[in-house]
Structures are given as C-alpha cells and as structure tokens.
Write an enzyme that holds these catalytic residues in place. Structure first.
Site, PDB file in Angstrom:
ATOM      1  N   ARG A  12       0.832  -1.214   0.000  1.00 10.12           N
ATOM      2  CA  ARG A  12       0.000   0.000   0.000  1.00 10.12           C
ATOM      3  C   ARG A  12       0.866   1.263   0.000  1.00 10.12           C
ATOM      4  O   ARG A  12       0.527   2.276  -0.598  1.00 10.12           O
ATOM      5  CB  ARG A  12      -0.891   0.002   1.247  1.00 10.12           C
ATOM      6  CG  ARG A  12      -1.790   1.200   1.353  1.00 10.12           C
ATOM      7  CD  ARG A  12      -2.426   1.242   2.726  1.00 10.12           C
ATOM      8  NE  ARG A  12      -3.244   2.422   2.900  1.00 10.12           N
ATOM      9  CZ  ARG A  12      -2.783   3.635   3.111  1.00 10.12           C
ATOM     10  NH1 ARG A  12      -1.483   3.851   3.166  1.00 10.12           N
ATOM     11  NH2 ARG A  12      -3.613   4.652   3.273  1.00 10.12           N
ATOM     12  N   TYR A  65      -6.235  27.392  -7.730  1.00 10.15           N
ATOM     13  CA  TYR A  65      -7.178  26.278  -7.904  1.00 10.15           C
ATOM     14  C   TYR A  65      -8.168  26.289  -6.731  1.00 10.15           C
ATOM     15  O   TYR A  65      -7.778  26.486  -5.577  1.00 10.15           O
ATOM     16  CB  TYR A  65      -6.378  24.970  -7.955  1.00 10.15           C
ATOM     17  CG  TYR A  65      -7.218  23.737  -7.915  1.00 10.15           C
ATOM     18  CD1 TYR A  65      -8.007  23.378  -8.999  1.00 10.15           C
ATOM     19  CD2 TYR A  65      -7.222  22.922  -6.789  1.00 10.15           C
ATOM     20  CE1 TYR A  65      -8.789  22.237  -8.950  1.00 10.15           C
ATOM     21  CE2 TYR A  65      -7.995  21.782  -6.737  1.00 10.15           C
ATOM     22  CZ  TYR A  65      -8.777  21.445  -7.817  1.00 10.15           C
ATOM     23  OH  TYR A  65      -9.543  20.329  -7.772  1.00 10.15           O
ATOM     24  N   ASP A 137       2.188  24.897  -7.580  1.00  2.33           N
ATOM     25  CA  ASP A 137       1.294  23.981  -8.286  1.00  2.33           C
ATOM     26  C   ASP A 137       1.630  24.127  -9.771  1.00  2.33           C
ATOM     27  O   ASP A 137       1.365  25.158 -10.376  1.00  2.33           O
ATOM     28  CB  ASP A 137      -0.157  24.360  -7.994  1.00  2.33           C
ATOM     29  CG  ASP A 137      -1.156  23.425  -8.680  1.00  2.33           C
ATOM     30  OD1 ASP A 137      -0.764  22.753  -9.649  1.00  2.33           O
ATOM     31  OD2 ASP A 137      -2.328  23.410  -8.251  1.00  2.33           O
ATOM     32  N   LYS A 162      -4.559  15.344 -14.579  1.00  6.39           N
ATOM     33  CA  LYS A 162      -4.618  16.170 -15.785  1.00  6.39           C
ATOM     34  C   LYS A 162      -3.670  15.612 -16.852  1.00  6.39           C
ATOM     35  O   LYS A 162      -3.925  14.568 -17.388  1.00  6.39           O
ATOM     36  CB  LYS A 162      -4.305  17.624 -15.432  1.00  6.39           C
ATOM     37  CG  LYS A 162      -5.141  18.156 -14.258  1.00  6.39           C
ATOM     38  CD  LYS A 162      -6.627  18.299 -14.594  1.00  6.39           C
ATOM     39  CE  LYS A 162      -7.513  18.465 -13.365  1.00  6.39           C
ATOM     40  NZ  LYS A 162      -7.134  19.544 -12.451  1.00  6.39           N
TER      41      LYS A 162
HETATM   42  C1  LIG Z   1      -7.196  19.706 -11.032  1.00  6.21           C
HETATM   43  C2  LIG Z   1      -6.222  20.568 -10.370  1.00  6.21           C
HETATM   44  C3  LIG Z   1      -5.794  20.285  -9.064  1.00  6.21           C
HETATM   45  C4  LIG Z   1      -6.334  19.147  -8.221  1.00  6.21           C
HETATM   46  O1  LIG Z   1      -6.098  17.921  -8.780  1.00  6.21           O
HETATM   47  P1  LIG Z   1      -7.012  16.632  -8.471  1.00  6.21           P
HETATM   48  O2  LIG Z   1      -6.169  15.511  -9.003  1.00  6.21           O
HETATM   49  O3  LIG Z   1      -8.304  16.824  -9.228  1.00  6.21           O
HETATM   50  O4  LIG Z   1      -7.207  16.573  -6.987  1.00  6.21           O
HETATM   51  C5  LIG Z   1      -4.848  21.107  -8.493  1.00  6.21           C
HETATM   52  N1  LIG Z   1      -4.357  22.165  -9.153  1.00  6.21           N
HETATM   53  C6  LIG Z   1      -4.747  22.470 -10.404  1.00  6.21           C
HETATM   54  C7  LIG Z   1      -4.134  23.655 -11.074  1.00  6.21           C
HETATM   55  C8  LIG Z   1      -5.674  21.684 -11.061  1.00  6.21           C
HETATM   56  O5  LIG Z   1      -6.065  22.020 -12.296  1.00  6.21           O
END
Ligand SMILES: *Cc1c(COP(=O)(O)O)cnc(C)c1O
Length: 190
Positions: A12, A65, A137, A162
């Site tokens: 895990r 986000y 991010d 993404k």
């Molecule tokens: C989608 C997204 C997230 C979060 O990702 P998840 O995998 O959906 O939790 C964080 N930052 C940005 C810029 C995003 O587009």
C-alpha cells in the site's frame, strides 16, 4: 531516502511499480525524488499540513485552484495557520506580505483561471534569503513546459489527473523535491 520510502514491506505504501513511477516522475521534473498521492489536492494538502504548525503564516498568490483556496481560507485557519493572498505578478508584494512567521510561499504559475505569471526565480531567491519554503502547483504547465526545481522551488505539486494521466481515467497527484524536503513533507513536522 531512508526506509520509510524505500522498503517494499507493505505494498500500500511502496512497491516496485510505484518505485519506477516515482523515478520517472522525478526525472521529468529534474528532481531528486517524487511522491505519489491519491489526488492532486492531496499532493498539495499533505505537505502543507505536515510542514506547517499553528502560528505559521503563508503567502499565496490570488486566483488559485478552487480547493487550494478552500484549504487556505477555510481549513488551515482552524489550526492557527493564516494566509495572505497577494497579486503575484508584482514581485514587491511578496516582500510586503512577509512576516517573521512566514513559513511558506505558495505559487501557481501560470494560475488556473487567469494564467497570471510569477517571477519564480526572483521569488525563490527572496524566500531563500528569509528561510521560507517555496511550493508551486505546476499542473497547468506540467514538467514538459516548466521545471520549477531548476528555478529554486523546494516543492512542486501537480495533479496527475490532468496531463500525466491524460485520459480522464486516473486520479492522482505528484509531489517532487529533494529527498530531505519530501521526507519532512510526509513524516515529520520539524
Ligand atoms: C485539477 C487541479 C488540481 C487538483 O487535482 P485533483 O487531481 O483533481 O485533486 C490542483 N491544481 C490544479 C491547477 C488543477 O487544475
């Protein structure tokens, strides 16, 4: 990295498939190591919860986000961690918002909705001079177009849901950085 991250005692937490994925994602980011999470927002939340403590202060850029905003505005204040949001396009705003309690500068460049940019190199130089951790991010650019580690950022998060997944069939998050900062991001709060 030490045993917690390397031993495959319990699949895990760590297993050979994950080890290969960590190495490949770290290589893409030009980072020493990578950790995988069950979502992008987990890859963002866990290190912040682990590295910061009550009384600490965050400087974050505007228009993040949506769930990151929720984390900073609604959840972290309950634990005594406050955030100042700034227009990150103006470098001087970082210096003006910094206090002796500032422990983290949080970037998203370009950001989710408006594609505003921050001068990442300038911000990391400033943060290092104050002993402040930097995190970004990088979901929007992905490692293909931007490698924040090479610009001095300590922790790089991205939603693998993404571009890394790419087909709407995976929910995952990636966090890259040095082995030392990743260890602190997951295990200790020192
Ligand atoms: C989608 C997204 C997230 C979060 O990702 P998840 O995998 O959906 O939790 C964080 N930052 C940005 C810029 C995003 O587009």
């Amino acid at each position: 990295m030490n045993d917690e991250f390397e031993s495959s005692l319990y699949s895990r937490g760590q297993n050979p498939t994950l080890t290969i994925l960590r190495k490949k994602l770290a290589a893409l980011d030009g980072a020493e190591d990578a950790l995988l999470f069950s979502s992008g927002i987990s890859a963002i939340s866990v290190p912040i919860l682990s590295l910061l403590k009550s009384g600490d202060h965050i400087i974050a850029v505007d228009n993040l986000y949506s769930w990151t905003i929720k984390l900073f505005k609604d959840f972290l204040p309950k634990f005594g961690i406050t955030t100042t949001f700034i227009d990150g396009t103006v470098f001087e705003n970082f210096g003006q918002a910094a206090t002796p309690q500032t422990r983290l500068i949080y970037l998203e460049s370009p950001n989710t909705f408006c594609y505003e940019l921050q001068d990442i190199r300038k911000v990391t130089d400033f943060a290092k001079s104050r002993g402040i951790i930097t995190m970004i991010d990088n979901s929007y650019c992905s490692p293909l177009y931007q490698q924040p580690i090479s610009m001095g950022v300590d922790l790089v998060a991205q939603s693998a849901t993404k571009y890394i997944g790419g087909h709407s069939d995976v929910v995952a998050g990636v966090l890259t950085g040095s082995k030392a900062v990743l260890k602190k991001s997951l295990i200790t709060s020192s």
